[in-house]
Design a protein around this motif. Structure first.
Motif, PDB file in Angstrom:
ATOM      1  N   LEU A   1       0.832  -1.204   0.000  1.00  0.00           N
ATOM      2  CA  LEU A   1       0.000   0.000   0.000  1.00  0.00           C
ATOM      3  C   LEU A   1       0.863   1.249   0.000  1.00  0.00           C
ATOM      4  O   LEU A   1       0.593   2.211  -0.729  1.00  0.00           O
ATOM      5  N   VAL A   2       1.919   1.229   0.796  1.00  0.00           N
ATOM      6  CA  VAL A   2       2.827   2.373   0.872  1.00  0.00           C
ATOM      7  C   VAL A   2       3.647   2.482  -0.411  1.00  0.00           C
ATOM      8  O   VAL A   2       3.773   3.570  -0.996  1.00  0.00           O
ATOM      9  N   MET A   3       4.197   1.373  -0.868  1.00  0.00           N
ATOM     10  CA  MET A   3       5.096   1.395  -2.021  1.00  0.00           C
ATOM     11  C   MET A   3       4.386   1.736  -3.329  1.00  0.00           C
ATOM     12  O   MET A   3       4.898   2.512  -4.143  1.00  0.00           O
ATOM     13  N   PHE A   4       3.193   1.181  -3.526  1.00  0.00           N
ATOM     14  CA  PHE A   4       2.540   1.322  -4.831  1.00  0.00           C
ATOM     15  C   PHE A   4       1.367   2.307  -4.860  1.00  0.00           C
ATOM     16  O   PHE A   4       0.927   2.687  -5.937  1.00  0.00           O
ATOM     17  N   VAL A   5       0.871   2.704  -3.702  1.00  0.00           N
ATOM     18  CA  VAL A   5      -0.237   3.663  -3.658  1.00  0.00           C
ATOM     19  C   VAL A   5       0.246   5.043  -3.218  1.00  0.00           C
ATOM     20  O   VAL A   5      -0.008   6.048  -3.889  1.00  0.00           O
ATOM     21  N   ILE A   6       0.981   5.078  -2.112  1.00  0.00           N
ATOM     22  CA  ILE A   6       1.541   6.350  -1.647  1.00  0.00           C
ATOM     23  C   ILE A   6       2.808   6.683  -2.431  1.00  0.00           C
ATOM     24  O   ILE A   6       3.093   7.843  -2.736  1.00  0.00           O
ATOM     25  N   GLY A   7       3.557   5.639  -2.777  1.00  0.00           N
ATOM     26  CA  GLY A   7       4.839   5.800  -3.462  1.00  0.00           C
ATOM     27  C   GLY A   7       4.815   6.669  -4.706  1.00  0.00           C
ATOM     28  O   GLY A   7       5.650   7.571  -4.853  1.00  0.00           O
ATOM     29  N   PRO A   8       3.877   6.442  -5.653  1.00  0.00           N
ATOM     30  CA  PRO A   8       3.871   7.248  -6.882  1.00  0.00           C
ATOM     31  C   PRO A   8       3.796   8.751  -6.630  1.00  0.00           C
ATOM     32  O   PRO A   8       4.479   9.537  -7.290  1.00  0.00           O
ATOM     33  N   ILE A   9       2.969   9.167  -5.668  1.00  0.00           N
ATOM     34  CA  ILE A   9       2.841  10.591  -5.347  1.00  0.00           C
ATOM     35  C   ILE A   9       4.073  11.068  -4.578  1.00  0.00           C
ATOM     36  O   ILE A   9       4.641  12.128  -4.868  1.00  0.00           O
ATOM     37  N   ALA A  10       4.501  10.258  -3.599  1.00  0.00           N
ATOM     38  CA  ALA A  10       5.646  10.642  -2.761  1.00  0.00           C
ATOM     39  C   ALA A  10       6.925  10.798  -3.583  1.00  0.00           C
ATOM     40  O   ALA A  10       7.711  11.721  -3.356  1.00  0.00           O
ATOM     41  N   VAL A  11       7.126   9.912  -4.543  1.00  0.00           N
ATOM     42  CA  VAL A  11       8.363   9.920  -5.331  1.00  0.00           C
ATOM     43  C   VAL A  11       8.295  10.920  -6.480  1.00  0.00           C
ATOM     44  O   VAL A  11       9.116  11.827  -6.585  1.00  0.00           O
ATOM     45  N   PHE A  12       7.292  10.764  -7.349  1.00  0.00           N
ATOM     46  CA  PHE A  12       7.262  11.551  -8.583  1.00  0.00           C
ATOM     47  C   PHE A  12       6.789  12.990  -8.381  1.00  0.00           C
ATOM     48  O   PHE A  12       7.268  13.899  -9.062  1.00  0.00           O
ATOM     49  N   VAL A  13       5.883  13.196  -7.446  1.00  0.00           N
ATOM     50  CA  VAL A  13       5.360  14.546  -7.241  1.00  0.00           C
ATOM     51  C   VAL A  13       6.192  15.335  -6.236  1.00  0.00           C
ATOM     52  O   VAL A  13       6.427  16.536  -6.424  1.00  0.00           O
ATOM     53  N   ILE A  14       6.672  14.661  -5.177  1.00  0.00           N
ATOM     54  CA  ILE A  14       7.366  15.383  -4.095  1.00  0.00           C
ATOM     55  C   ILE A  14       8.877  15.189  -4.137  1.00  0.00           C
ATOM     56  O   ILE A  14       9.636  16.154  -4.263  1.00  0.00           O
ATOM     57  N   GLN A  15       9.347  13.944  -4.014  1.00  0.00           N
ATOM     58  CA  GLN A  15      10.785  13.676  -3.885  1.00  0.00           C
ATOM     59  C   GLN A  15      11.608  14.271  -5.025  1.00  0.00           C
ATOM     60  O   GLN A  15      12.658  14.890  -4.797  1.00  0.00           O
ATOM     61  N   TYR A  16      11.159  14.086  -6.246  1.00  0.00           N
ATOM     62  CA  TYR A  16      11.938  14.537  -7.405  1.00  0.00           C
ATOM     63  C   TYR A  16      11.942  16.053  -7.600  1.00  0.00           C
ATOM     64  O   TYR A  16      12.623  16.555  -8.501  1.00  0.00           O
ATOM     65  N   ARG A  17      11.225  16.774  -6.773  1.00  0.00           N
ATOM     66  CA  ARG A  17      11.256  18.237  -6.873  1.00  0.00           C
ATOM     67  C   ARG A  17      12.460  18.822  -6.132  1.00  0.00           C
ATOM     68  O   ARG A  17      12.745  20.010  -6.223  1.00  0.00           O
ATOM     69  N   PHE A  18      13.151  17.988  -5.383  1.00  0.00           N
ATOM     70  CA  PHE A  18      14.278  18.452  -4.575  1.00  0.00           C
ATOM     71  C   PHE A  18      15.565  17.741  -5.000  1.00  0.00           C
ATOM     72  O   PHE A  18      15.542  16.608  -5.458  1.00  0.00           O
ATOM     73  N   ASN A  19      16.671  18.431  -4.807  1.00  0.00           N
ATOM     74  CA  ASN A  19      17.981  17.856  -5.125  1.00  0.00           C
ATOM     75  C   ASN A  19      18.479  16.981  -3.989  1.00  0.00           C
ATOM     76  O   ASN A  19      18.170  17.225  -2.811  1.00  0.00           O
ATOM     77  N   ALA A  20      19.248  15.992  -4.347  1.00  0.00           N
ATOM     78  CA  ALA A  20      19.873  15.134  -3.347  1.00  0.00           C
ATOM     79  C   ALA A  20      20.987  15.914  -2.656  1.00  0.00           C
ATOM     80  O   ALA A  20      21.566  16.850  -3.234  1.00  0.00           O
ATOM     81  N   LYS A  21      21.283  15.548  -1.434  1.00  0.00           N
ATOM     82  CA  LYS A  21      22.348  16.207  -0.685  1.00  0.00           C
ATOM     83  C   LYS A  21      23.688  15.999  -1.399  1.00  0.00           C
ATOM     84  O   LYS A  21      24.030  14.896  -1.799  1.00  0.00           O
TER      85      LYS A  21
END
Length: 355
Positions: A155-175
């Motif tokens: 549920l976390v990986m495939f339902v929350i994951g798409p929004i968390a990764v593609f919409v939020i995570q990728y908007r920021f640079n890695a340290k």
């Protein structure tokens, strides 16, 4: 294919070298038959809003498929395999990154690390899915175990994951990201804002969200699923650095996801993942050709739509058995290792009798 078989094939990578050559006409044709249908399906989804939202969702599903196909072009650009010209790959990679919500240089960097250390137990953590070994999980504190279980929950990986990764995570640079990488992420974000703003002006924000959100979610779900199942199968390959082999990692640590022809086409042949890991320079439209022309590659682990569902139960890597196991199997193992009341009494009974 066994480790013994691949270790006897040092020339395997050279055998697919002829398929590393890209063809400009084929690349341009693929670009047209990918972006064209994506635009048309998006427009159809929008105009269908006045008829039925159910119809809109029906258009959103194939549109999401063409977002995946767009991502495969982006993916090839990251490997410098879509065009011969590096600048052309960089430009197209950035633009397709806008459509797929993935910053080109950021992903290119993390993905190159993934390829360089795929299936290497000592090089986990960047560009891959978090995997703990049985021993690491057994030694982990309860809070870390809980966090890992939540992370690996479908549920976390495939339902929350798409929004968390593609919409939020990728908007920021890695340290620690370099300037080029940081600037490309900023550019991608700006271009996304401009694209979305233009579409909102044309369609209205409500209509835009009703069309775009399901496309983003479905394509994100499918993207994570494809990456997940092609490395998470029972007898995959993991070794520590001193015993790790690039060829073995490619052919044994990546599967051949045998999909129906239509799905194979829409996913840009990424099911031939073992070929891709063996030689990332092979453009997506040559992956099947390389697979068919190289008999040893045809012995790679083959999974299908039905058998790939088994990947959902694989959560921990067992170094002793060289296989993935489930949390249920791990729980049983921990119970066996933990002495019960009877065993404890048996240990202390002689001492009590002596007193």
């Amino acid at each position: 294919m066994t480790t013994k078989q691949t270790s006897q094939l040092p020339g395997l990578k050279k055998s697919v070298a002829p398929y590393e050559k890209n063809d400009r006409k084929t690349s341009i044709r693929q670009l047209i038959n990918t972006l064209g249908p994506l635009v048309l399906l998006w427009a159809a989804a929008y105009f269908s809003l006045s008829v039925s939202y159910g119809l809109t969702l029906l258009f959103a599903v194939p549109a999401a498929g063409f977002v995946i196909r767009t991502f495969i072009i982006f993916h090839d650009c990251c490997h410098g395999s879509f065009f011969r010209n590096r600048k052309a790959n960089d430009i197209l990679g950035t633009l397709t990154g806008v459509l797929t919500l993935v910053p080109y240089r950021q992903w290119k960097h993390s993905h190159s690390i993934h390829h360089a250390g795929s299936s290497n137990l000592d090089k986990r953590g960047i560009g891959d899915i978090w995997i703990m070994t049985v021993d690491e999980y057994a030694a982990a504190k309860p809070l870390q175990r809980l966090y890992y279980r939540i992370y690996r929950n479908p549920l976390v990986m495939f339902v929350i994951g798409p929004i968390a990764v593609f919409v939020i995570q990728y908007r920021f640079n890695a340290k620690g990201a370099r300037r080029k990488e940081r600037m490309n992420t900023y550019l991608t974000n700006v271009l996304i804002v401009l694209l979305y703003s233009g579409l909102i002006m044309l369609t209205g924000w409500q209509a835009f969200l009703l069309v775009q959100l399901p496309i983003v979610f479905i394509s994100g779900f499918l993207g994570i699923w494809l990456f997940y199942v092609q490395h998470q199968f029972e007898h995959t390959y993991f070794e520590h650095d001193e015993e790790w082999s690039y060829v073995n990692a490619a052919v044994e640590g990546s599967s051949y996801y045998k999909l129906p022809k239509l799905l194979q086409w829409i996913t840009g042949n990424i099911g031939f993942h073992h070929v891709h890991h063996l030689s990332p320079k092979v453009p997506n439209y040559n992956l099947e050709l390389a697979h068919n022309a190289t008999p040893p590659l045809q012995k790679a682990t083959t999974i299908t739509l039905s058998t790939s569902l088994q990947a959902l139960k694989y959560r921990l890597w067992d170094e002793e058995r060289k296989a993935f196991i489930s949390f249920k199997e791990m729980k049983q193992r921990l119970r066996q290792q933990k002495p019960g009341v009877a065993e404890v009494l048996q240990v202390i009974k002689p001492g009590l009798q002596g007193e």
